[in-house]
Structure formats: structure tokens, C-alpha cells
Design a protein around this motif. Structure first.
Motif, PDB file in Angstrom:
ATOM      1  N   VAL A  75      48.563  42.827  72.270  1.00  0.00           N
ATOM      2  CA  VAL A  75      47.175  43.051  71.771  1.00  0.00           C
ATOM      3  C   VAL A  75      46.625  42.084  70.701  1.00  0.00           C
ATOM      4  O   VAL A  75      47.387  41.397  70.164  1.00  0.00           O
ATOM      5  N   ALA A  76      45.123  42.242  69.909  1.00  0.00           N
ATOM      6  CA  ALA A  76      44.625  41.267  68.895  1.00  0.00           C
ATOM      7  C   ALA A  76      43.328  41.538  68.135  1.00  0.00           C
ATOM      8  O   ALA A  76      42.641  42.419  68.496  1.00  0.00           O
ATOM      9  N   VAL A  94      41.897  39.886  73.625  1.00  0.00           N
ATOM     10  CA  VAL A  94      43.115  40.576  74.042  1.00  0.00           C
ATOM     11  C   VAL A  94      42.967  41.146  75.446  1.00  0.00           C
ATOM     12  O   VAL A  94      43.820  40.958  76.308  1.00  0.00           O
ATOM     13  N   VAL A 138      45.739  45.776  66.030  1.00  0.00           N
ATOM     14  CA  VAL A 138      45.513  44.367  65.729  1.00  0.00           C
ATOM     15  C   VAL A 138      45.440  44.167  64.216  1.00  0.00           C
ATOM     16  O   VAL A 138      44.758  44.917  63.521  1.00  0.00           O
ATOM     17  N   SER A 182      54.940  42.247  70.517  1.00  0.00           N
ATOM     18  CA  SER A 182      54.066  41.696  69.482  1.00  0.00           C
ATOM     19  C   SER A 182      53.874  40.206  69.722  1.00  0.00           C
ATOM     20  O   SER A 182      54.731  39.553  70.305  1.00  0.00           O
ATOM     21  N   GLN A 195      45.823  36.187  63.847  1.00  0.00           N
ATOM     22  CA  GLN A 195      45.853  37.575  64.291  1.00  0.00           C
ATOM     23  C   GLN A 195      47.247  37.923  64.817  1.00  0.00           C
ATOM     24  O   GLN A 195      47.877  37.112  65.507  1.00  0.00           O
ATOM     25  N   VAL A 197      49.326  40.952  66.883  1.00  0.00           N
ATOM     26  CA  VAL A 197      49.051  42.024  67.827  1.00  0.00           C
ATOM     27  C   VAL A 197      50.313  42.838  68.095  1.00  0.00           C
ATOM     28  O   VAL A 197      51.379  42.278  68.305  1.00  0.00           O
TER      29      VAL A 197
END
Length: 361
Positions: A75-76, A94, A138, A182, A195, A197
Motif C-alpha cells: 500500500v501508500a 497504490v 500509509v 511493506s 511513503q 506502505v
């Protein structure tokens, strides 16, 4: 973690009706499968996503990854401390959001704005999207003085990770297993933040209105080309308010049966949300099938989400876990989607040759 987990799992097996040889073989096969995936996870590139996957802790003694499954997924987003960034902006890259997806993300996600500083590094939780079994969080990571991470020299944005990255939902049961992935990326190259995630899936249901506890320690940068290893020691702990889980589709009928090579598996649960899927199969221990062989059969089984436009999305290739429930083995599969899925676009779930209709919960 391996030896401790193995002993706990062995103790759990002692409560079931298996011969000593069967128990030893089961533990050995499961641990061999898990070890292989753990070794691969530290350096594995995930297809379709431009990042290096990183493991975070798996919780739960009564769970093990299935043979042949992936241990991971992703994810982000970005936000300055105290600034609530729209969920659709946070997850734009993302989940590759289009206009309709942005509206959906805004409905099912929640901006956070929590921030922690340690050793001059600020980590801000930007937003979260969740359903009953999975959640995506995020973070933005930046120096307090505004200079680029890495002693003022901006380093590759996709090589950052934390030495330890643990995530846990307080409302989950103690024996629940959590698996996830991650990665890092740079949403806005012009600023000094990157970022980070985290995606997590669980074999246990998460209660609405709970708390996500996050522990991050020791920010590291890995430059494989020049073999540089930059580290900032520190601890970033925060508790994030869990949003209401998004809507999901569930199977219309109970106790569907799928037959694989003569073995009959019960489909106990099917759950499809805009961000993830959750499938639970089971088989009795009196079937004569070992856990490892049962996992292999399910791994070879075609699992797909069929959309009304004819497109099919593969399922069953993400993380998974196996549990013992009474005298039955339960096999749980779960993963996040590459893009958000609109529930009204779903026609059915396909397991092997079966077409299983689903309906809103």
C-alpha cells in the motif's frame, strides 16, 4: 521465531488425534514450507508493483503458511504532520485510482494524521482502508529539519524499510495469524518525504471500531548497487483508530463442497470487499489427507473472481494460513487486490469448476 513457533504448534497438535509420526511429519513439512518463503520474502520483487517487499511479524501460534503460497502482498500516501490528506490522494498510486475509484476510496477509508518523532525522523500515519480481515496503512517518513533522508543526500526512494515493522489489531483473537507486506516509494519527488506502505491480512475477523497498534524501529536504506547500508536508530510507536470495515460480498449458500482429486473440501466462508478477498476451506482429519497435501491440492485449484464484464481476477495466490478447529483442518486464503474492486461489478466467485454466486452481507 521458528523454534518457538514450532514448539507451540507441536504442543497444539498434541491435543489432536494423530500418531506421533504424523505429528512430526506435519510440523516438519509446514516449517520447511514456511522457512523457504521467509528466505524468499526478504528479497522478493512482487509482480506488477515496483518495490522490494519486506516482511513484518506474523502473529499467532496456531497458524502456519501453506505449502506453495506467497507470504506477502502491499500500500501508500503522504502527509505533513497534523495535516489530514484526502484518502483518495493517499491511495491514488497504490491502487491506481481512477475517478470512480477515488469516490470509493473516500467512502471506505479514513484519514489519520497521527505523527511520531524519534531521533530527528518524523513518521506520520496518513490514512487507512480496512475491511473485516484486511487493512492498508500509509505512512510518510521525513526528517524534522526538512532535509532529504540520508544525511541530507537523497537516496533511492524504493530502498527504505524498517528493521522491525509490526502491526496488530487489538480486537483480533490471540490465536489469529497476520501476514503482510511493506514497501516504500516517493509520491512527490520534489519534497523530502518518502511513503512507507503496510498491508496486512488476517485469518481472524477484526471488530469494528478497534485500534491498530503499530511499532516501527530502526529506519534503514539498502542500496544494492553500491552496497551502502544507511540506518537511523529509533522507535516509532502509535495506536491508530480503526475505521468501520467496508461493505463485502459473501457466499449465498452455506457449506458448499468442492471435490479435488477425490477429496471433499467444505467452503466455509467467502468474503469479497473492495480491497481484499477472504476464503476459508476445511476438511476432516479422518479424510486421510495430511495438512501439507491438503494445502497442495488447494494451491493447484483455480480460484477466480468473475466480473460482469467477463474479466476474471485470480484469487488464492496471496498469503494463507492453516488452523486446527476441533477435528478439522481449516485453510484460510487472503490477499489485497491490485486495484479497488467495485462490488456491484462482481458476478460470482469461481472455485475449480464451481460458479458460486455472492450477495451483499
Amino acid at each position: 521465531m521458528g523454534n518457538e513457533w514450532q514448539e507451540k504448534y507441536r504442543e497444539m497438535m498434541e491435543r489432536e488425534y494423530f500418531s506421533k509420526e504424523e505429528k512430526e511429519n506435519m510440523v516438519r513439512k509446514l516449517m520447511q514450507a514456511g522457512t523457504g518463503r521467509e528466505e524468499a520474502a526478504g528479497s522478493r520483487h512482487v509482480t506488477g508493483k515496483n518495490f522490494m517487499a519486506g516482511r513484518f511479524r506474523i502473529k499467532g501460534a496456531a497458524a502456519a503458511c501453506l505449502a506453495g503460497c506467497l507470504l506477502l502482498t502491499g500500500v501508500a500516501g503522504a502527509s505533513a504532520a497534523g495535516f489530514l490528506k484526502p484518502v483518495s490522494d493517499v491511495f491514488a498510486k497504490v491502487f491506481r485510482l481512477d475517478a470512480d475509484d477515488e469516490r470509493l476510496a473516500g467512502e471506505i477509508g479514513k484519514p489519520l494524521g497521527e505523527s511520531v518523532v524519534s531521533n530527528g525522523i518524523r513518521v506520520s500515519a496518513d490514512a487507512v482502508i480496512a475491511d473485516s480481515y484486511a487493512y492498508a496503512v500509509v505512512f510518510s517518513v521525513e526528517r524534522e529539519d526538512g532535509r532529504p533522508l540520508g544525511d541530507g543526500q537523497k537516496l533511492a526512494s524504493d530502498k527504505w524499510d524498517f528493521e522491525s515493522a509490526d502491526i496488530e489489531a487489538a480486537a483480533q483473537k490471540e490465536d489469529s495469524a497476520i501476514w503482510g507486506e511493506s514497501y516504500s516509494y516517493d509520491e512527490v519527488p520534489e519534497d523530502s518525504a518518502i511513503q512507507y506502505v503496510m498491508l496486512a491480512n488476517s485469518d481472524g475477523k477484526i471488530k469494528a471500531g478497534g485500534i491498530i497498534s503499530v511499532h516501527l524501529s530502526n529506519l534503514r536504506h539498502f542500496d544494492t548497487e553500491s552496497s551502502k547500508d544507511y540506518i537511523v536508530e529509533g522507535n516509532w510507536d502509535m495506536e491508530l483508530s480503526f475505521p468501520e470495515p467496508s461493505d463485502e460480498l459473501v457466499v449465498k449458500k452455506e457449506a458448499e463442497i468442492v471435490e479435488l482429486d477425490g477429496s471433499r473440501f467444505t467452503i466455509e466462508d467467502i468474503g469479497i470487499s473492495p480491497i481484499s478477498y477472504h476464503l476459508t476451506f476445511s476438511i476432516g482429519e479422518d479424510s486421510g489427507l495430511s495438512v501439507a497435501d491438503g494445502a497442495k491440492l488447494l494451491d493447484r485449484c483455480t480460484m477466480e473472481l468473475e466480473l460482469k464484464n467477463g474479466k476474471r481476477i485470480g484469487l488464492g495466490e496471496g498469503g494463507s494460513a492453516v488452523k486446527v478447529n476441533g477435528r478439522r483442518f481449516q485453510f484460510v486464503y487472503g490477499d489485497t487486490f491490485e486495484s479497488l474492486v467495485h462490488l456491484e461489478d462482481i458476478k460470482a466467485v469461481r472455485i475449480g469448476e464451481m460458479e458460486i454466486p455472492v450477495q451483499k452481507k
